[in-house]
Design an enzyme around this catalytic site. Structure first.
Site, short mmCIF file in Angstrom:
data_model
loop_
_atom_site.label_atom_id
_atom_site.label_comp_id
_atom_site.label_asym_id
_atom_site.label_seq_id
_atom_site.Cartn_x
_atom_site.Cartn_y
_atom_site.Cartn_z
CD1 TRP A 40 14.07 -10.11 18.34
CD2 TRP A 40 14.51 -9.38 16.28
NE1 TRP A 40 13.43 -8.90 18.18
CE2 TRP A 40 13.69 -8.43 16.92
CE3 TRP A 40 14.91 -9.12 14.96
CZ2 TRP A 40 13.27 -7.24 16.30
CZ3 TRP A 40 14.49 -7.95 14.33
CH2 TRP A 40 13.69 -7.04 15.00
CG ASN B 49 15.05 -3.79 15.35
OD1 ASN B 49 14.61 -3.54 14.23
ND2 ASN B 49 14.35 -3.56 16.45
CD GLU B 50 12.91 0.14 14.40
OE1 GLU B 50 12.03 0.19 13.54
OE2 GLU B 50 12.69 0.30 15.63
CE1 TYR C 196 5.90 -0.40 11.44
CE2 TYR C 196 8.24 0.10 11.70
CZ TYR C 196 7.21 -0.82 11.62
OH TYR C 196 7.48 -2.16 11.71
CD GLU D 236 10.86 -3.29 11.78
OE1 GLU D 236 9.98 -2.55 12.29
OE2 GLU D 236 11.83 -3.72 12.43
CD1 TRP E 80 5.50 -4.85 13.03
CD2 TRP E 80 7.59 -5.61 12.78
NE1 TRP E 80 5.96 -5.16 14.28
CE2 TRP E 80 7.25 -5.63 14.16
CE3 TRP E 80 8.85 -6.07 12.41
CZ2 TRP E 80 8.14 -6.08 15.14
CZ3 TRP E 80 9.72 -6.49 13.38
CH2 TRP E 80 9.36 -6.50 14.73
#
Length: 476
Positions: A133, A248-249, A329, A369, A411
């Site tokens: 970040w 992010n996302e 994920y 990720e 991740w």
């Protein structure tokens, strides 16, 4: 210029390659070794091992010497050439990791050493890219305390992160804000807007309200124009930085058509490029298919995924976006409990996005990720290794064909003594021997791919075939 590799790092690369070869050779010889029935066979096995070891070690030592010479010259930005990344016009495939909290740890002298530690450990297994970040909006140890108001000490902490990455020859993907409330993100921008008297009704107003857009652009401008206090290199000129990530996302659930987010991406990608045309730009998407490609939504993990305002192919066709990002994920999207559906989903999800990156986007795709939580019912470390191998295999299958699969980022990787930050996904390399070996082998394979052009130019067919055997080896 990125500083030349220090002797310890070079030794680490050679040692890593040697260790992987030891594992390969050990596995290849173990069947006969354990199948033997007497000491008479032991000598023959040892001779076979020594001969094989010497043969492959000679091939690898030649390769390591060459790649070290190439690394001495690395100081160029990572660029995109068709559907691949290149550095100095040589292919560059990514085997990397996420550690999102580096800036916050670097802001405290008592934890700053952990930043160096994680880079050192990651480099020791051949990882070359870290995603982290470059934001902390209005939170504890905030970088941006309020719009355009920064904590210089925290900014110096980010400077340290970039300088340490440079020291260990790790390139950084720097994300510029968050879709989620952690570290502030779009919700904090909306809070700032409300405090300034704006009439805002949703966190998704971040994407559309002109004042909030101006807040974000000011942050982008500040970060990209930052002069590193450790290296004296402006961020936008620093080849240590691999790419800028817009968010992010990002999701915009208030507009399932995707138009609101699409407009924001178009605005911000061009804006980043207007300040920094040298670095690559990516969006930070999870990879969900949306309304523009109804024939592809079958690959989404669930029906909700097509209602979050993102649209993988449409979003990545925006001017200024250089490569695609996808997250993986199954334990968040399909079921928390480990099931037989997870691994087949990983393979189909990755293959679909690699195919789209090749056919429709003409760009690389990074699986930015992926991982599995130790908190999941049915979890064990063997399954984690299998998941990692599944991701790595999909990347290798693409690279062998010159495809768009450009790499992946675990991740996440943690150093020792940071368990209290673990969200369940953390991998501590010093405590995960089998996982470290898998990562090392993937790093070795991708490093070989990175120099494949060199093989074709001046390496004999025999050595090239020996190296390709290592790439194709199904170890671990």
């Amino acid at each position: 210029m990125i500083s030349s590799m220090d002797p310890q790092k070079k030794f680490g690369l050679s040692r890593t390659v040697s260790f992987i070869l030891f594992l390969i050779l050990t596995k290849d010889l173990s069947c006969s070794a354990f199948g033997g029935s007497g000491q008479d066979e032991t000598g023959a096995i040892e001779e076979e091992y020594e001969a094989a070891h010497n043969q492959i070690a000679d091939t690898i030592s030649t390769y390591v010497s060459e790649i070290e010479d190439m690394e001495e010259e690395e100081g160029e930005m990572v660029q995109k050439k068709g559907n691949q990344f290149v550095v100095n016009d040589q292919p560059f495939y990514v085997n990397g990791f996420n550690t999102y909290w580096l800036m916050v740890f670097a802001a405290d002298e008592s934890t700053r050493g952990k930043v160096s530690e994680v880079f050192k450990q990651a480099a020791s297994v051949g990882m070359t890219v870290c995603r982290t970040w470059a934001f902390n909006d209005g939170q504890w140890r905030a970088l941006q305390k309020s719009p355009s108001v920064y904590d210089e000490e925290v900014f110096k902490a980010l400077d340290f992160v970039v300088s340490e990455a440079r020291k260990y020859k790790i390139r950084l993907i720097l994300s510029l804000t968050n879709n989620w409330e952690a570290y502030g993100g779009k919700a904090q921008y909306v809070k700032w807007g409300k405090a300034a008297g704006l009439n805002l009704t949703s966190d998704d107003d971040f994407f559309s309200h002109p004042t909030l857009r101006s807040y974000y652009k000011a942050h982008v401008k500040m970060v990209l124009n930052r002069v590193n206090t450790f290296t004296n290199i402006t961020y936008k000129n620093d080849p240590t930085i691999f790419a800028w990530e817009l968010m992010n996302e990002p999701r915009c659930t208030s507009d399932p058509t995707g138009d609101k987010l699409q407009d924001w991406i178009q605005d911000m990608a061009v804006y980043v490029k207007s300040i920094d045309p040298k670095h690559l730009v990516e969006i930070g998407l999870e990879g969900f298919y949306g309304p523009s490609t109804p024939q592809r939504v079958q690959f989404n993990p669930n029906t909700y995924a097509q209602q979050v305002g993102t649209d993988f192919i449409r979003n990545h066709q925006v001017l200024g976006v250089d490569f695609a990002s996808v997250h993986v994920y199954p334990d968040s999207w399909i079921s928390q409990a480990i099931s037989d559906k997870h691994l087949p989903f990983v393979t189909s999800w990755m293959e679909a996005h690699i195919e789209d990156a090749e056919k429709y986007l003409g760009m690389p795709v990074v699986f930015a990720e992926f991982g599995v939580s130790a908190k999941d019912p049915g979890y064990n470390s063997t399954y984690r290794d299998t998941l990692i191998n599944t991701v790595y295999k999909a990347i290798l299958n693409s690279t062998k064909k010159g495809g768009s699969g450009a790499g992946s980022l675990l991740w996440q990787v943690f150093p020792d003594g940071t368990d209290y930050m673990d969200d369940g996904y953390a991998i501590v390399l010093s405590k995960s021997a089998s996982t470290s070996s898998i990562i090392s082998l993937q790093s070795t394979r991708l490093a070989l791919f990175n120099s494949r052009c060199s093989w074709k130019c001046h390496w004999g067919c025999k050595k090239k075939k020996e190296l390709e055997k290592i790439i194709d080896h199904d170890e671990l």
